[in-house]
Design an enzyme around this catalytic site. Structure first.
Site, short mmCIF file in Angstrom:
data_model
loop_
_atom_site.label_atom_id
_atom_site.label_comp_id
_atom_site.label_asym_id
_atom_site.label_seq_id
_atom_site.Cartn_x
_atom_site.Cartn_y
_atom_site.Cartn_z
N TYR A 80 0.84 -1.20 0.00
CA TYR A 80 0.00 0.00 0.00
C TYR A 80 0.88 1.25 0.00
O TYR A 80 0.65 2.20 -0.72
CB TYR A 80 -0.90 0.00 1.24
CG TYR A 80 -1.90 1.12 1.24
CD1 TYR A 80 -3.14 0.96 0.62
CD2 TYR A 80 -1.61 2.35 1.84
CE1 TYR A 80 -4.06 1.99 0.59
CE2 TYR A 80 -2.53 3.38 1.81
CZ TYR A 80 -3.75 3.21 1.20
OH TYR A 80 -4.66 4.23 1.18
N PHE A 132 -9.18 19.77 -24.73
CA PHE A 132 -9.59 18.37 -24.81
C PHE A 132 -10.86 18.25 -23.96
O PHE A 132 -11.05 19.02 -23.01
CB PHE A 132 -8.49 17.42 -24.32
CG PHE A 132 -8.92 15.98 -24.46
CD1 PHE A 132 -9.09 15.43 -25.72
CD2 PHE A 132 -9.23 15.21 -23.35
CE1 PHE A 132 -9.56 14.13 -25.86
CE2 PHE A 132 -9.70 13.91 -23.49
CZ PHE A 132 -9.86 13.37 -24.76
N THR A 133 -11.72 17.29 -24.31
CA THR A 133 -13.04 17.21 -23.66
C THR A 133 -12.96 17.23 -22.12
O THR A 133 -13.57 18.07 -21.47
CB THR A 133 -13.77 15.92 -24.09
OG1 THR A 133 -12.89 14.81 -23.91
CG2 THR A 133 -14.22 15.98 -25.54
N ASP A 222 -0.05 18.97 -21.16
CA ASP A 222 -0.73 17.67 -21.23
C ASP A 222 0.11 16.81 -22.18
O ASP A 222 0.11 17.02 -23.39
CB ASP A 222 -2.15 17.85 -21.76
CG ASP A 222 -2.93 16.54 -21.81
OD1 ASP A 222 -2.30 15.48 -21.93
OD2 ASP A 222 -4.18 16.58 -21.76
N LYS A 265 -2.22 6.27 -22.63
CA LYS A 265 -1.66 6.60 -23.94
C LYS A 265 -0.13 6.58 -23.82
O LYS A 265 0.53 5.73 -24.39
CB LYS A 265 -2.14 7.97 -24.40
CG LYS A 265 -3.65 8.02 -24.67
CD LYS A 265 -4.08 9.42 -25.07
CE LYS A 265 -5.58 9.53 -25.25
NZ LYS A 265 -6.10 8.94 -26.47
N ARG A 388 -15.87 12.93 -33.07
CA ARG A 388 -15.18 14.05 -32.44
C ARG A 388 -15.69 15.32 -33.10
O ARG A 388 -15.10 15.86 -34.02
CB ARG A 388 -13.65 13.93 -32.60
CG ARG A 388 -13.02 12.75 -31.92
CD ARG A 388 -12.66 12.93 -30.46
NE ARG A 388 -13.75 12.89 -29.50
CZ ARG A 388 -13.58 12.65 -28.21
NH1 ARG A 388 -12.40 12.39 -27.71
NH2 ARG A 388 -14.60 12.65 -27.39
N PHE A 454 -21.34 12.66 -24.94
CA PHE A 454 -20.95 11.70 -25.99
C PHE A 454 -20.62 10.33 -25.42
O PHE A 454 -20.70 9.33 -26.13
CB PHE A 454 -19.74 12.23 -26.78
CG PHE A 454 -18.51 12.44 -25.94
CD1 PHE A 454 -18.30 13.63 -25.27
CD2 PHE A 454 -17.57 11.44 -25.81
CE1 PHE A 454 -17.18 13.83 -24.49
CE2 PHE A 454 -16.43 11.61 -25.03
CZ PHE A 454 -16.24 12.82 -24.36
N1 F0G Z 1 -5.66 14.55 -22.28
C1 F0G Z 1 -5.66 14.10 -23.54
C2 F0G Z 1 -4.92 14.87 -24.57
C3 F0G Z 1 -6.34 12.91 -23.86
O1 F0G Z 1 -6.32 12.48 -25.11
C4 F0G Z 1 -7.01 12.21 -22.83
C5 F0G Z 1 -7.78 11.01 -23.13
C6 F0G Z 1 -6.98 12.72 -21.54
C7 F0G Z 1 -6.29 13.89 -21.29
C8 F0G Z 1 -7.69 12.03 -20.43
O2 F0G Z 1 -6.99 10.89 -20.10
O3 F0G Z 1 -8.64 9.05 -20.51
O4 F0G Z 1 -6.63 8.70 -19.06
O5 F0G Z 1 -8.50 10.11 -18.29
N2 F0G Z 1 -8.16 10.69 -24.27
C9 F0G Z 1 -8.90 9.47 -24.59
C10 F0G Z 1 -9.18 9.40 -26.07
C11 F0G Z 1 -10.12 9.29 -23.78
O6 F0G Z 1 -9.85 8.44 -26.47
O7 F0G Z 1 -8.72 10.23 -26.84
P1 F0G Z 1 -7.74 9.61 -19.45
#
Ligand code: F0G
Length: 481
Positions: A80, A132-133, A222, A265, A388, A454
């Protein structure tokens, strides 16, 4: 992918790895596909993988791991607190980014939550190259406002600009001069996701850093899609030609104050983390890790994930390990372009991005052309892509649609997962769909979540266009799947 010429002159991306574990796939027939997409509310996020042939939804958490990553997972130290696995990860992060302070998190958006909660104040601005979303959702959740200052080429579908993810430096300078004291921090995104995985140049990032320093602001990066961006800097930025991937990485990290990433990623693993060179930001953000993520030596990640990430980060420094994605994408983009299908150029990282605004120019944006194209492409191929565009936006407070700058169908190519024949299949079906694009119709929501709709919103087709598309498929392909 090495520079190996084929005697016949054909340009073929040749892999520098071999496949040692495989997963059996299933391609449902077109009637089964119609049933599955209807049951999924025409939202590809809601399809079960038993109904999906090639899963091009995302690269997130689905890149192929290397043998070394798999092996490292077996050596994980379960504890832990104070796990040696965490020490190994934290040391690797410092080795690569030069950042002695590391906060683990369960994935990328958890890092965004921590950064936004710590630094975004009500009414303040966060200038960024592009949102980003999940980033935008976290910033606006805290009462902040995102300001997109992307270079003008960034939103041009077809372009020769190698760095479409660059910040417009003049616009940033002007904005910072005009909004002194009103800015939380400046954010740059590597491999800018929503405009087609487009990179920034090192020169541009360093210019942003200079402006941030001059204004006493933090630069937050990021780095989720850093591996593709590194490859593009190495191959497209003249002044970086002789720098190693490791040197470019260090220059990028040195320019930033806070660097966070989704390890789903970057590093082809799971999890995420926030890296800082200074102790100040580390201390400011630290209390949120045990509150939202887990103890400071795992932050929601399993020890196996952390071991895989440690190896994955090191492998990101190897050009042969990070070039397969962008080169496959370039191949796919070139083939689609040859067939006249509108795609984002130049090819970026993450995946191939089809311009739904042009592909479905007969569908109004309020009827989600990119969402409709994603559903239609699934019907035509069994391949799952991701919308997208406007569906990925949030409605304005008055209920009107926030129309997206771009309407894209993203066909992600998770790293090292697909073969070339599978990519050719996807291209073939997309070309067929393009020739029958007039059959595609719009969608409307029947169930619409307020935030990040989405992900799990449900839609229905406006008219019976899907039945007509299926009938045309049967006419052209006979009994072929
Ligand atoms: N920032 C970027 C540029 C991303 O592409 C993503 C995730 C995140 C932050 C969030 O990271 O999913 O680990 O919480 N992109 C995924 C996609 C969801 O399908 O493009 P996460």
């Amino acid at each position: 992918m090495a520079n190996i010429k084929f005697y016949a002159g054909e340009q073929v991306p040749l892999e520098m790895h071999k496949v040692r574990i495989i997963q059996r796939l299933n391609l449902p027939d077109v009637d089964a596909r119609l049933k599955a997409i209807t049951e999924a509310g025409n939202n590809t996020f809601l399809l079960g993988t038993e109904h999906v042939f090639l899963d091009m939804l995302t690269d997130s958490g689905v890149n192929a791991m290397s043998d070394r990553q798999q092996a490292a997972m077996m050596l994980a130290d379960d504890a832990y607190a104070g796990s040696q696995t965490f020490t190994r990860l934290s040391n690797k992060v410092e080795d690569i980014f030069g950042t002695p302070y590391f906060l683990p998190a369960h994935q990328g958006r958890a890092c965004e939550n921590i950064v936004a909660r710590t630094y975004v104040k009500e009414g303040q601005y966060v200038p960024l190259n592009y949102h980003f979303t999940t980033t935008k959702a976290h910033i606006t959740e805290m009462g902040g406002k995102v300001v997109e200052l992307l270079c003008k080429e960034g939103l041009e579908v077809e372009s020769d600009e190698p760095f479409k993810g660059n910040m417009d430096i003049d616009a940033l300078s002007k904005f910072l001069d005009e909004h002194k004291g009103e800015v939380s921090f400046v954010r740059m995104e590597a491999g800018t996701n929503l405009i087609g995985g487009q990179p920034f140049s090192l020169e541009n990032l360093e210019a942003v850093r200079d402006l941030c320093r001059a204004h006493g602001l933090m630069l937050v990066l990021d780095a989720s899609l850093l591996s593709d961006n590194l490859y593009f800097i190495k191959t497209r930025e003249e002044s970086c030609k002789y720098l190693s991937i490791r040197e470019i990485t260090r220059r990028i990290a040195d320019a930033t104050d806070i660097l966070y990433f989704s390890a789903r990623k970057l590093g082809s693993a799971r999890g995420g983390g926030i890296c800082t060179r200074e102790e100040g930001p580390f201390r400011e953000m630290r209390p949120l890790v045990p509150l939202f993520e887990g103890f400071l030596t795992y932050g929601g990640m399993s020890v196996r994930e952390m071991e895989a990430l440690t190896v994955g980060l090191e492998e990101t420094m190897d050009e042969e390990m990070i070039n397969q994605g962008p080169i496959y994408i370039e191949y796919m983009v070139d083939k689609l372009k040859e067939a006249g299908v509108p795609v984002i150029t130049p090819g970026g990282g993450l995946g191939c991005h089809v311009d739904a605004m042009k592909f479905c120019d007969h569908i109004p944006q309020e009827q989600y052309p990119a969402g409709a194209l994603a559903a239609a492409f699934y019907l035509a191929s069994g391949c799952r892509g991701m919308e997208r565009g406007t569906m990925s936006e949030q409605r304005n407070p008055d209920g009107t649609e926030e129309l997206s700058n771009m309407e894209l169908l993203r066909l992600a190519l998770p790293r090292r997962v697909f073969t070339l024949s599978q990519v050719k299949y996807a291209v073939d079906r997309l070309v067929w769909l393009y020739e029958n694009r007039h059959l595609i119709g719009g969608l409307r929501f029947v169930e619409e979540p307020e935030v990040l709709r989405f992900f799990y919103g449900r839609l229905e087709p406006i008219s019976d266009w899907q039945e007509a598309l299926v009938a045309k498929f049967k006419e052209d392909f006979g009994d072929s799947l």
